[in-house]
Design an enzyme around this catalytic site. Structure first.
Site, PDB file in Angstrom:
ATOM      1  N   ARG A 139       0.718  -1.397   0.190  1.00 44.09           N
ATOM      2  CA  ARG A 139       0.239  -0.231   0.283  1.00 44.09           C
ATOM      3  C   ARG A 139       0.983   1.377  -0.291  1.00 44.09           C
ATOM      4  O   ARG A 139       0.617   2.009   0.208  1.00 44.09           O
ATOM      5  CB  ARG A 139      -0.969   0.071   1.219  1.00 44.09           C
ATOM      6  CG  ARG A 139      -2.081  -1.033   1.379  1.00 44.09           C
ATOM      7  CD  ARG A 139      -2.655  -1.213  -0.002  1.00 44.09           C
ATOM      8  NE  ARG A 139      -4.088  -1.968   0.082  1.00 44.09           N
ATOM      9  CZ  ARG A 139      -3.257  -3.656  -0.324  1.00 44.09           C
ATOM     10  NH1 ARG A 139      -2.855  -3.539  -0.597  1.00 44.09           N
ATOM     11  NH2 ARG A 139      -4.145  -4.881  -0.294  1.00 44.09           N
ATOM     12  N   SER A 167     -11.772  -0.386   2.964  1.00 45.56           N
ATOM     13  CA  SER A 167     -11.567  -0.398   3.865  1.00 45.56           C
ATOM     14  C   SER A 167     -10.763   0.708   4.783  1.00 45.56           C
ATOM     15  O   SER A 167      -9.731   0.820   4.102  1.00 45.56           O
ATOM     16  CB  SER A 167      -9.982  -1.870   3.580  1.00 45.56           C
ATOM     17  OG  SER A 167     -10.939  -2.360   2.472  1.00 45.56           O
ATOM     18  N   GLU A 197      -5.908   4.117   5.742  1.00 43.87           N
ATOM     19  CA  GLU A 197      -5.501   3.693   4.355  1.00 43.87           C
ATOM     20  C   GLU A 197      -5.693   4.737   4.059  1.00 43.87           C
ATOM     21  O   GLU A 197      -4.977   4.818   2.809  1.00 43.87           O
ATOM     22  CB  GLU A 197      -5.906   2.231   4.051  1.00 43.87           C
ATOM     23  CG  GLU A 197      -5.503   1.966   2.797  1.00 43.87           C
ATOM     24  CD  GLU A 197      -5.886   0.708   2.510  1.00 43.87           C
ATOM     25  OE1 GLU A 197      -6.427   0.231   1.072  1.00 43.87           O
ATOM     26  OE2 GLU A 197      -5.779  -0.498   3.129  1.00 43.87           O
TER      27      GLU A 197
END
Length: 337
Positions: free
Chosen positions: A153, A223, A319
């Site tokens: 990520r 998410s 995130e």
């Protein structure tokens, strides 16, 4: 001032000083980048937690170019194209490889920044090169996949090139020697079925739809937290105390944990402050029931981080990008909460 609520899927009330829709890279030559700015695609991984005192640059570059070679396909895609629509269009043309990444929201241009990934596959596996506009030199430049410094990520676009580079096109390389990736979670049940890429895609879409609410029905940003990476030693210690904790190997020194599982174990499914809550069906997702505010969202984030730290001694990072009055902000949480 321009309303931003319709432009990000978490739909917090917020505004910006100026909104510019980019349809051609040459528009970037006219922008004063010495003042605060924020790049925005479909707004599925961005939440404005304050009125933004600057320009929001809405990336809307369009175009898909497909070139066939003997062993592979090379696909050049403009940054404003929908990621999921790209996956489906390629599958319809018999071009496989991206099916595990189906239904991930957002634009193609946002995908490399986050190095999107799901079900055992990451975008970095397919990137040939990235094209974009260098704000400092005011010129177009090309970066190889290696130069993008992809990680979990993560990418150079979050670090050295943050606020310096505007992705205009993404070039992908997809091999014709396709093999399904079925090693992760629910997809393992397909191993004996010799599934086609279309069938894998359908399974991924079904799984994601069962876990993630439709943002058009219930506002969310997908998410919310990264799956934390911990030392092998700490993972072993956690396994001794929590036998069923999901652990995935990263390398010989590190292991990856499932953030959703950690949050669920703290009993926070359904936890709510005002109109912001942890989604009942998936603890990794935060939702806005309609009238949520930034103050309540930040309170929920900090409480989750504090509870997970207290029970597992694991730091959770969000995130999702949180945009404050002048720039992106990061919530560390109170580990001693």
């Amino acid at each position: 001032m321009h309303a931003l609520r319709p432009l990000h899927t978490f739909a917090l009330p917020s505004r910006c000083h100026q909104l510019i829709t980019l349809t051609h890279w040459q528009q970037l030559l006219e922008i004063d980048f010495t003042k605060p700015f924020c790049l925005l695609g479909q707004g599925s991984n961005t939440i404005f937690v304050d009125d933004f005192e600057g320009s929001v640059l809405h990336v809307a570059f369009k175009g898909i170019e497909i070139n066939e070679h003997q062993s592979h396909w090379r696909i050049k895609v403009a940054a404003g194209e929908s990621w999921h629509d790209l996956v489906i269009k390629l599958l319809d043309k018999g071009i496989a490889g991206l099916e595990n990444l189906a239904l991930i929201p957002g634009t193609v241009g946002a995908a490399p920044v986050q190095n999107i990934g799901a079900y055992g596959v990451e975008l970095a596996q397919f990137v040939d090169h990235i094209e974009g506009f260098d704000i400092q030199t005011q010129q177009l430049m090309t970066l190889s996949a290696e130069q993008c410094q992809f990680g979990y990520r993560d990418s150079i676009f979050k670090h050295a090139l943050k606020a310096r580079f505007v992705i205009t096109q993404v070039c992908l390389r997809l091999t014709k020697q396709w093999q399904p990736e079925l090693s992760y979670g629910p997809l393992q049940s397909l191993k004996n079925d010799n599934p086609t890429a279309q069938q894998v895609c359908q399974a991924v879409v079904k799984i994601r739809q069962s876990k993630l609410p439709d943002p058009h029905v219930l506002a969310n940003a997908g998410s919310f937290f990264k799956n934390p990476i911990v030392s092998h030693k700490h993972a072993v210690k956690l396994k001794q105390s929590f036998a069923d904790i999901p652990v995935y190997a990263v390398d010989q020194q590190q292991q990856k944990l499932a953030a959703g599982w950690l949050i669920e174990q703290t009993g926070l499914k359904g936890y709510r402050v005002g109109d912001i809550s942890v989604y009942q069906k998936q603890a990794l997702v935060l939702v806005n029931h309609g009238n949520g505010c930034a103050e309540d969202l930040l309170a929920v984030i900090k409480h989750i981080q504090g509870q997970v730290w207290r029970q597992f001694a694991v730091c959770l990072e969000h995130e999702v990008r949180l945009i404050g009055r002048h720039n992106e902000i990061h919530i560390q949480g109170a580990v001693s909460e």
